[in-house]
Write a protein that holds these residues in place. Structure first.
Motif, PDB file in Angstrom:
ATOM      1  N   ARG A  21      41.945  48.848  71.042  1.00 45.60           N
ATOM      2  CA  ARG A  21      42.690  50.107  70.884  1.00 45.60           C
ATOM      3  C   ARG A  21      42.693  50.436  69.396  1.00 45.60           C
ATOM      4  N   TYR A  22      41.774  51.251  68.971  1.00 50.12           N
ATOM      5  CA  TYR A  22      41.544  51.493  67.544  1.00 50.12           C
ATOM      6  C   TYR A  22      42.557  52.494  66.991  1.00 50.12           C
ATOM      7  N   GLY A  78      37.634  48.283  58.517  1.00 52.72           N
ATOM      8  CA  GLY A  78      36.900  47.261  59.269  1.00 52.72           C
ATOM      9  C   GLY A  78      37.733  46.068  59.705  1.00 52.72           C
ATOM     10  N   MET A  79      38.561  45.548  58.813  1.00 49.26           N
ATOM     11  CA  MET A  79      39.303  44.342  59.183  1.00 49.26           C
ATOM     12  C   MET A  79      40.392  44.660  60.207  1.00 49.26           C
ATOM     13  N   VAL A  80      41.009  45.824  60.038  1.00 46.87           N
ATOM     14  CA  VAL A  80      42.003  46.244  61.029  1.00 46.87           C
ATOM     15  C   VAL A  80      41.302  46.403  62.381  1.00 46.87           C
ATOM     16  N   ARG A  81      40.144  47.067  62.339  1.00 49.49           N
ATOM     17  CA  ARG A  81      39.392  47.279  63.580  1.00 49.49           C
ATOM     18  C   ARG A  81      39.017  45.950  64.225  1.00 49.49           C
ATOM     19  N   GLN A  82      38.628  44.979  63.388  1.00 47.74           N
ATOM     20  CA  GLN A  82      38.250  43.661  63.916  1.00 47.74           C
ATOM     21  C   GLN A  82      39.424  43.015  64.655  1.00 47.74           C
ATOM     22  N   TRP A  83      40.594  43.092  64.056  1.00 47.17           N
ATOM     23  CA  TRP A  83      41.779  42.512  64.722  1.00 47.17           C
ATOM     24  C   TRP A  83      42.088  43.276  66.000  1.00 47.17           C
ATOM     25  N   GLN A  84      41.910  44.606  65.953  1.00 41.52           N
ATOM     26  CA  GLN A  84      42.177  45.401  67.152  1.00 41.52           C
ATOM     27  C   GLN A  84      41.193  45.055  68.261  1.00 41.52           C
ATOM     28  N   GLU A  85      39.942  44.790  67.868  1.00 40.19           N
ATOM     29  CA  GLU A  85      38.944  44.412  68.875  1.00 40.19           C
ATOM     30  C   GLU A  85      39.298  43.054  69.493  1.00 40.19           C
ATOM     31  N   GLU A 101      30.582  48.337  63.890  1.00 37.86           N
ATOM     32  CA  GLU A 101      31.577  47.415  64.434  1.00 37.86           C
ATOM     33  C   GLU A 101      31.221  45.977  64.089  1.00 37.86           C
ATOM     34  N   GLY A 102      30.920  45.752  62.824  1.00 34.09           N
ATOM     35  CA  GLY A 102      30.601  44.407  62.382  1.00 34.09           C
ATOM     36  C   GLY A 102      31.847  43.527  62.388  1.00 34.09           C
ATOM     37  N   MET A 103      31.617  42.221  62.527  1.00 34.51           N
ATOM     38  CA  MET A 103      32.727  41.274  62.591  1.00 34.51           C
ATOM     39  C   MET A 103      32.546  40.220  61.505  1.00 34.51           C
ATOM     40  N   VAL A 104      33.668  39.790  60.953  1.00 43.97           N
ATOM     41  CA  VAL A 104      33.606  38.681  60.010  1.00 43.97           C
ATOM     42  C   VAL A 104      33.836  37.385  60.787  1.00 43.97           C
ATOM     43  N   TYR A 105      32.817  36.584  60.846  1.00 42.40           N
ATOM     44  CA  TYR A 105      32.929  35.244  61.426  1.00 42.40           C
ATOM     45  C   TYR A 105      32.455  34.260  60.384  1.00 42.40           C
ATOM     46  N   PRO A 106      32.872  33.015  60.456  1.00 46.95           N
ATOM     47  CA  PRO A 106      33.808  32.405  61.403  1.00 46.95           C
ATOM     48  C   PRO A 106      35.214  32.967  61.215  1.00 46.95           C
ATOM     49  N   LEU A 154      31.869  39.049  40.474  1.00 47.10           N
ATOM     50  CA  LEU A 154      32.147  39.713  41.745  1.00 47.10           C
ATOM     51  C   LEU A 154      33.567  40.270  41.709  1.00 47.10           C
ATOM     52  N   VAL A 155      33.695  41.558  41.988  1.00 48.57           N
ATOM     53  CA  VAL A 155      35.019  42.138  42.196  1.00 48.57           C
ATOM     54  C   VAL A 155      35.028  42.667  43.616  1.00 48.57           C
ATOM     55  N   THR A 156      36.137  42.480  44.305  1.00 49.72           N
ATOM     56  CA  THR A 156      36.182  42.987  45.673  1.00 49.72           C
ATOM     57  C   THR A 156      37.417  43.843  45.862  1.00 49.72           C
ATOM     58  N   ASP A 157      37.370  44.627  46.898  1.00 45.31           N
ATOM     59  CA  ASP A 157      38.579  45.268  47.367  1.00 45.31           C
ATOM     60  C   ASP A 157      39.181  44.330  48.409  1.00 45.31           C
ATOM     61  N   VAL A 158      39.815  44.837  49.418  1.00 40.68           N
ATOM     62  CA  VAL A 158      40.436  43.954  50.404  1.00 40.68           C
ATOM     63  C   VAL A 158      39.961  44.345  51.800  1.00 40.68           C
ATOM     64  N   GLY A 159      39.696  43.322  52.598  1.00 36.17           N
ATOM     65  CA  GLY A 159      39.263  43.570  53.965  1.00 36.17           C
ATOM     66  C   GLY A 159      37.951  42.862  54.225  1.00 36.17           C
ATOM     67  N   GLN A 160      37.156  43.415  55.133  1.00 33.62           N
ATOM     68  CA  GLN A 160      35.881  42.770  55.480  1.00 33.62           C
ATOM     69  C   GLN A 160      34.975  42.659  54.256  1.00 33.62           C
ATOM     70  N   ASN A 161      34.978  43.724  53.418  1.00 25.78           N
ATOM     71  CA  ASN A 161      34.134  43.702  52.213  1.00 25.78           C
ATOM     72  C   ASN A 161      34.470  42.502  51.348  1.00 25.78           C
ATOM     73  N   GLN A 162      35.757  42.165  51.285  1.00 20.62           N
ATOM     74  CA  GLN A 162      36.250  41.084  50.432  1.00 20.62           C
ATOM     75  C   GLN A 162      35.809  39.722  50.964  1.00 20.62           C
ATOM     76  N   ILE A 163      36.023  39.548  52.243  1.00 19.93           N
ATOM     77  CA  ILE A 163      35.735  38.236  52.815  1.00 19.93           C
ATOM     78  C   ILE A 163      34.226  38.001  52.867  1.00 19.93           C
ATOM     79  N   MET A 164      33.486  39.042  53.236  1.00 19.25           N
ATOM     80  CA  MET A 164      32.024  38.913  53.253  1.00 19.25           C
ATOM     81  C   MET A 164      31.505  38.598  51.854  1.00 19.25           C
ATOM     82  N   ALA A 165      32.050  39.311  50.857  1.00 14.54           N
ATOM     83  CA  ALA A 165      31.593  39.079  49.484  1.00 14.54           C
ATOM     84  C   ALA A 165      31.935  37.661  49.044  1.00 14.54           C
ATOM     85  N   ALA A 166      33.151  37.231  49.344  1.00 14.75           N
ATOM     86  CA  ALA A 166      33.560  35.873  48.964  1.00 14.75           C
ATOM     87  C   ALA A 166      32.647  34.840  49.620  1.00 14.75           C
TER      88      ALA A 166
END
Lengths: 565, 194
Positions: A490-491, A477-484, A544-549, A389-401
């Motif tokens: 405020r995107y 996505g991750m920036v948007r998640q924090w903004q939400e 507007e997907g969210m990474v939880y937990p 698995l190689v990831t970039d950074v952000g929601q893609n990374q955390i979801m992949a991990a």
């Protein structure tokens, strides 16, 4: 006296002596003599021309992380060198053995603001394990031997060699001796029996032990020792982001992933356990949350090879300084067999809750837009959970991990400490070069993809069979998640108007497919894996997907948002 | 000088004699936002090894981490820290005064005796006085002189310090480090490093 050869050839010969077979780089003025020498060594080095020096460093990092050998990166002075800075900083944070050899103006021009001169040693001293300027051909072998020794031993890290042009051209004898010692640097500290005994005592007395597994286990090749240790004392364990794949996902005692977006079980249990055993990890704030409320009830044992990590973030009750492979073996011998069945079972309620509230929706949705988690899970399974698995950074990374599954060690390449967007594509190239027989799956967001997408040119030229999966939500996505969550939706600057990714892949002759509908996903994945050629799968995911937990930054580790608040 | 929880620590560093060592050390202070109060660098008793003596105000936790970070650098041979109780330490100060002003004072015998002053230079235009001592002592002389005459120039060195509580000879420490050398490993002639 033996024959005199040029400094550039001395460098090539030195790299061969160190067992180098792969070099990533980009030529330019002040490094041209070295590239000229490389021309004669094409049969001995697999040289890969990237499209940007940052790409060369990340590719070398990907190569190093998968192979365990230092990644080699060859760039020119000035802008070539400054473009390499992000990779050097990233390798420092993530303890990756990386050797960056940069051209430099000739020694007599140093300090004159000569064309493409930059003070690379000055810039990189704070973000490298060692930075050295070679100004004479006589010093090359000395410096290269030390560079390899320092980059790859102890806690690995990046080394920078700033190679003045006159030293590349000037001649000297070639005499190579590997470096095995330098005073003042103790890569493998002697392990104290007393420290092992105090740690063993705490573990023997533990009723509710919990182990935290970091990348130190992988870097120390201590996966088997870890397994024996955990099994002997029946200790549940969880991994940091970089520690993932040190234990197979299906290992009985593996309780998952730690930290801000980690699994609920190990995070909750961190503040419930009576003994916390940290192995080759550094208590990063993304793992601990608020240190004032972190594992206060527990006795803390910390095994690490780097003395400056002990007591750095968390005060420990027992420290064990040393290489994880040896420490774990000694510790396993010193502890008693134990069973903690009830304690281990107590993770279940959290696992069930997390499955119910988060995982089911993310990985097994029945309708609505495609979720990142389901894409990752399907791809992991289609690779028989054996891919890198190689990831970039952000929601893609955390979801992949979170949702990728691991059956082999060294199976995740991700930018942990520095969190470098744009890391993904070049790192995947390096990973595939290091392990041509394994599948390499890159998950990257639409944002990070566009930070280093010029490296598709490298993929085209070298036909490197990486599988690129763009999880496209048309947002950062991750920036948007924090903004939400924290900035009232405020995107600001997180909305992306994206190009036609498929057309970009076409331009680089990379087979591709775009999937917008869940029913087409499985088939597209099968097509992607039908050969070992480069492939780009573009998946339109929930906008507007969210990474939880999620534990908000700086909060207590047990304050976990599940998205149902 | 700084906030009350801060103690003055003396950090001693032995390093290889290579270009850029001071930068490697000072950036570690900068990153933790510690101000270097005094700094003194010189060759040590052993060829090729330099010694840095640095004073800084810090809390106990921070200074320990800073010294570990310094010690971690490959080119640093050893770093440690002490508080004043553990040390014999000294600074040197020079004071330049116009000769005619000093003569107008009348006798300076008492001042010389009280402060243990040495006169290094005396000519028609100026007199240069030297005083060694702790910061407070060199400062006290400066204050007294300033009240009486115009001090044309005043300069104070960084601290030099010797540990009084434990025996740690540099040569023993090196022997200890060298004992880690793999058997049969012959080092290249230690590179001059310019």
């Amino acid at each position: 006296m033996s024959e005199l050869i040029s400094g550039s050839e001395i460098l090539m010969q030195s790299l061969l002596k160190e067992g180098v077979d792969t070099i990533f780089g980009y030529p330019g003025g002040a490094i041209t003599p070295v590239f000229d020498a490389l021309y004669d060594f094409q049969d001995r080095f697999n040289y890969i021309l990237t499209r940007h020096e940052q790409g060369a460093t990340h590719a070398a990092q990907g190569y190093a992380r998968v192979s365990g050998k230092p990644g080699i990166c060859l760039v020119t002075s000035g802008p070539g060198a400054t473009n390499a800075i992000t990779g050097i900083g990233d390798a420092m944070m993530d303890s990756t053995p990386l050797i960056v050899i940069a051209g430099q103006v000739q020694a007599e021009l140093l300090g004159t603001d000569a064309f493409q001169e930059i003070d690379l040693v000055g810039i990189t001293q704070p973000i490298s394990k060692w930075a050295y300027q070679i100004r004479r051909p006589e010093d090359i072998t000395w410096a290269v031997a030390r560079a390899f020794y320092i980059a790859s031993t102890g806690r690995p890290g990046p080394v920078v060699l700033d190679f003045a042009k006159n030293a590349q051209i000037g001649k000297a004898e070639f005499y190579y001796k590997k470096c095995e010692f330098t005073r003042g640097y103790i890569p493998y500290p002697e392990i104290s029996t007393k420290q092992i005994e105090s740690a063993a005592q705490l573990i023997n007395d533990a009723k509710k032990p919990l182990a935290l597994v970091g990348q130190g286990v992988i870097l120390g090749n201590a996966e088997n020792e870890l397994k024996s240790f955990l099994e002997k004392a029946d200790i549940p364990a969880a991994s940091t982001l970089l520690g993932l794949s040190a234990m197979p996902t299906n290992f009985r005692l593996n309780k998952g992933f730690l930290g801000m977006h980690g699994n609920v079980g190990p995070n909750m249990k961190t503040n419930e356990c009576d003994v916390l055993i940290a192995i080759g990890m550094r208590f990063d704030d993304r793992v601990t949350g608020n240190l004032k409320t972190y594992a206060k009830q527990a006795k803390i044992i910390h095994l690490d090879i780097d003395p400056s990590e002990l007591n750095k973030n968390v005060k420990v009750d027992a420290k064990v300084l040393g290489d994880a492979k040896v420490s774990l073996k000694l510790l396993t011998d010193a502890i008693q067999n134990a069973k903690h069945g009830e304690w281990i079972d107590s993770f279940k309620e959290h696992e069930e809750k997390e499955f119910e509230k988060v995982i089911k929706k993310e990985v097994f949705p029945e309708n609505g837009p495609i979720k990142m988690g389901e894409v990752i899970n399907l791809i992991s399974e289609a690779s028989n959970n054996e891919a890198i698995l190689v990831t970039d950074v952000g929601q893609n990374q955390i979801m992949a991990a979170r949702y990728f599954k691991y059956s082999k060690t060294r199976s995740i390449v991700t930018s942990g400490g520095l969190g470098t967007m744009g890391f993904g594509i070049p790192a995947a190239i390096g990973a595939k070069v290091a392990a041509p027989d394994r599948k390499v799956c890159l998950f990257v967001g639409d944002g990070g993809f566009q930070m280093t997408m010029q490296e598709l040119g490298t993929i085209l030229q070298e036909q490197i069979g990486v599988k690129i999966i763009i999880l496209n939500n048309n947002y950062l996505g991750m920036v948007r998640q924090w903004q939400e969550l924290f900035f009232r939706k405020r995107y600001s600057s997180s909305v992306m108007i994206n190009p036609n990714f498929g057309a970009i892949a076409d331009a680089y002759k990379i087979k591709n497919q775009e999937v917008k509908d869940r029913k087409d996903l499985k088939k597209a994945i099968d097509e992607m894996f039908s050969d070992d050629k480069p492939y780009m799968l573009i998946v339109e995911t929930e906008k507007e997907g969210m990474v939880y937990p999620m534990t908000p930054a700086g909060d207590t580790v047990t304050h976990i948002l599940l998205g149902d608040e | 000088m700084e906030n009350e929880n801060m103690t003055l620590y003396t950090v001693s560093v032995f390093s290889e004699n290579r270009v850029g060592l001071l930068n490697q050390i000072s950036i570690i202070f900068t990153r933790r936002r510690l101000n270097i109060e005094t700094l003194s660098v010189s060759p040590s008793a052993l060829k090729g090894i330099h010694k840095f003596t640095i004073t800084t105000f810090s809390d106990a936790d921070t200074i320990e981490k800073v010294v570990k970070q310094i010690d971690k650098r490959v080119d640093i041979i050893k770093a440690f820290y002490n508080t004043d109780e553990d040390l014999v330490y000294q600074e040197i100060a020079l004071y330049k005064i116009a000769t005619d002003q000093l003569i107008k004072l009348g006798s300076i015998e008492e001042m010389i005796r009280t402060y243990n002053i040495r006169i290094l230079e005396m000519n028609e235009t100026c007199v240069v006085l030297e005083k060694t001592g702790h910061y407070e002592e060199t400062q006290a002389l400066f204050s007294e002189l300033s009240q009486k005459v115009n001090v044309l120039q005043f300069i104070r060195s960084g601290r030099v310090a010797i540990n009084k509580s434990k025996i740690e000879r540099l040569s023993d420490m090196l022997a200890n480090l060298n004992s880690r050398k793999p058997e049969g490993y012959v080092e290249d002639d230690e590179y001059a490093g310019y």
